[in-house]
Structures are given as structure tokens and as C-alpha cells.
Design a protein around this motif. Sequence first.
Motif, mmCIF file in Angstrom:
data_model
loop_
_atom_site.group_PDB
_atom_site.id
_atom_site.type_symbol
_atom_site.label_atom_id
_atom_site.label_comp_id
_atom_site.label_asym_id
_atom_site.label_seq_id
_atom_site.Cartn_x
_atom_site.Cartn_y
_atom_site.Cartn_z
ATOM 1 N N UNK A 1 -53.539 -8.411 37.364
ATOM 2 C CA UNK A 1 -54.786 -7.777 37.813
ATOM 3 C C UNK A 1 -55.285 -6.784 36.756
ATOM 4 N N UNK A 2 -54.381 -5.996 36.202
ATOM 5 C CA UNK A 2 -54.764 -5.039 35.152
ATOM 6 C C UNK A 2 -55.263 -5.759 33.909
ATOM 7 N N UNK B 247 -65.454 0.562 34.491
ATOM 8 C CA UNK B 247 -66.504 -0.270 35.091
ATOM 9 C C UNK B 247 -67.624 0.596 35.661
ATOM 10 N N UNK B 248 -67.268 1.703 36.307
ATOM 11 C CA UNK B 248 -68.272 2.599 36.892
ATOM 12 C C UNK B 248 -69.136 3.240 35.804
ATOM 13 N N UNK B 249 -68.519 3.590 34.686
ATOM 14 C CA UNK B 249 -69.276 4.163 33.564
ATOM 15 C C UNK B 249 -70.309 3.168 33.053
ATOM 16 N N UNK B 250 -69.877 1.924 32.875
ATOM 17 C CA UNK B 250 -70.773 0.889 32.358
ATOM 18 C C UNK B 250 -71.899 0.587 33.343
ATOM 19 N N UNK B 251 -71.555 0.528 34.619
ATOM 20 C CA UNK B 251 -72.572 0.282 35.645
ATOM 21 C C UNK B 251 -73.587 1.423 35.671
ATOM 22 N N UNK C 93 -65.951 3.445 27.241
ATOM 23 C CA UNK C 93 -65.204 2.494 28.074
ATOM 24 C C UNK C 93 -64.150 1.763 27.250
ATOM 25 N N UNK C 94 -64.500 1.375 26.043
ATOM 26 C CA UNK C 94 -63.535 0.691 25.167
ATOM 27 C C UNK C 94 -62.362 1.601 24.842
ATOM 28 N N UNK C 95 -62.646 2.870 24.572
ATOM 29 C CA UNK C 95 -61.588 3.827 24.208
ATOM 30 C C UNK C 95 -60.604 4.017 25.355
ATOM 31 N N UNK C 96 -61.112 4.002 26.590
ATOM 32 C CA UNK C 96 -60.237 4.199 27.756
ATOM 33 C C UNK C 96 -59.185 3.104 27.871
ATOM 34 N N UNK D 30 -50.090 6.289 26.626
ATOM 35 C CA UNK D 30 -50.877 6.368 27.857
ATOM 36 C C UNK D 30 -50.759 5.056 28.624
ATOM 37 N N UNK D 31 -50.350 5.142 29.878
ATOM 38 C CA UNK D 31 -50.206 3.941 30.717
ATOM 39 C C UNK D 31 -51.543 3.556 31.351
ATOM 40 N N UNK D 32 -51.778 2.254 31.436
ATOM 41 C CA UNK D 32 -53.008 1.751 32.057
ATOM 42 C C UNK D 32 -52.838 1.700 33.568
ATOM 43 N N UNK D 33 -53.873 2.103 34.282
ATOM 44 C CA UNK D 33 -53.867 2.047 35.753
ATOM 45 C C UNK D 33 -55.136 1.357 36.230
ATOM 46 N N UNK D 34 -55.097 0.902 37.480
ATOM 47 C CA UNK D 34 -56.274 0.270 38.078
ATOM 48 C C UNK D 34 -57.422 1.272 38.183
ATOM 49 N N UNK D 35 -57.078 2.530 38.381
ATOM 50 C CA UNK D 35 -58.093 3.578 38.458
ATOM 51 C C UNK D 35 -58.848 3.713 37.134
#
Length: 274
Positions: A33-34, A143-147, A119-122, A132-137
Motif C-alpha cells: 500500500x505504501x 496527496x493533500x498538498x498536491x490537491x 511532495x517529492x521531497x517528502x 526517516x520512515x515512510x508512513x501512510x500519513x
Amino acid sequence: MVLLHVKKGEESQFLYETTIEVDICQLVNDITVLYNGKQKVSRICNEMENLANSGTCLPPNMQGLTDEQVSELKLVDEWGEKCIPSGGFTQVVDPVGRRNGKKPNEKMQDVLNKTIEEAKAMLSKKQVERGVCLTLQMVQEALDLLRGATMIVYPMGLPPHDPIRLEFENAEDLAGTHYSLEVIEISMAQLWFSGKEMLPDKKLKDYVGKNEKTKAVVKLQKKGHGAPSREPVMTEDERKEWMSRAYRRQEELKAFVGENTKLKLTSLLNLGTT
């Protein structure tokens, strides 16, 4: 917590934090999913770069046609007339003929481009180097930033056929595109560790041991692709350090042998003069 470095093939993807007690079935689901979320953000960023440069997408029946063909067929981009960027636009030519060429003004381009970079940097692979670990949040925040950026630039919204809008609505159709090769369906996903497939009825501790502070590399891939290549014994940095130490040792031995040779020659010469 166990720290997993997720790779696909030889390519680093992200860090993921979990526990040794997690079921492999659940782990495969969460990591896939990630991974797919990360791919989704990447697709939207690519399309938003095109949006900033060439405006909204033309209707499918107008894409790739010349102006003469559009005129001859009496086709009209009705949504292009409704979805005008804030502050107006400059008319340009889309080199691939997918978008209407109504390029947002410089200020609105900056809004899109800066948000894309953020968004790419995140979700960047450099986050692995930073630990830094990736999370669904984090994926959702990107996605919210891009929207939000598209709503600022296009307050009337994007055409219903624009791939960016379709992505936000989870209605994208990737069939026949190179993007489809990058997506992994959860039912087709596998994780591998140390050359072994991680079976869904096992737990993570069955593979990495019972130490919660374990760090391990796992590889994500589609079923049927065989075993991925195993991780090298040494990382590239470790290999360079080893070679550097070996070179220094070699030079020290050369110097030592050279000095010994000089001493022996001096001794022989001294003996010859006595």
C-alpha cells in the motif's frame, strides 16, 4: 521496533518501521500500500509538471490531432473553456498534443512547481539516508498538498478526463501505460529476505529473529518473477573503505620492504669495506 529497508530490485524505496510479531501477510499488505501510494504521488507530480507547462488535458478524442483535423471534425474542448487557471494563461503548443496549451501565468506555475518539489521531497529516496520512515500519513499529506495546489490554480476544478483529477478520485486507468508496470496489486505482491520468500503464514520474527532492534533489507516484487538478487556482503561505502584500508596497508608494506632492502644493502656494503 524493527527497521526494514524496502527495496524493489536493486532500487531503494523507503524505510518502514514495524514489529517482529507482525504477520507476513499483513506486512506485505502494508508495504505494498505504501509503495503504490508513493507511485501515485509520483504520477501526479509528473502530470502536474505537464499541467504547469501546457494546461489541462484535451478530451481523449482530440488528443494527438492537428488544428486542421480538429477544425475539420468540428471538435471543441468545452472543458478547456471552463477550466481556466487563476490569473489567466499564455497560449503555447503542447509538443505531444495531449494538453490544450493554456499555460498558467508565472505566479500560478510557481504554486504548482513548489508544491511538486515539496511532495517529492517528502517521499524522496533521500529520506532513507536521513533515517526517516515512510508512513501512510506522509503519503496522504503529499496527496493533500498536491490537491490543494491544483484547487488554488484551478478553482473551477480540472476536466473530468484529466489524469490528475482521475488520480485524486482514485478512478485512474493505467492500462497500456508504462505506469501500469510499476503498480503492484496486493494479491500479486511478495516480500523476500536474504534470498528467501517470506511466506504469508509466518511472522517477521521467523526470518529476522526475536530482537526488536533489528535492521533488515527486504525486497518487494510481483509473484512469478523469481528470486531477486541477494544483497552484497558489503555496501558500496563499506567496499570503498575496505579498498582504501587495503591500499594503505599495501603502501605501508612497500615502504617497510623498501627500508629493509636498503638496510641489508648497507650492511653488505659495510662488510665489503672491512
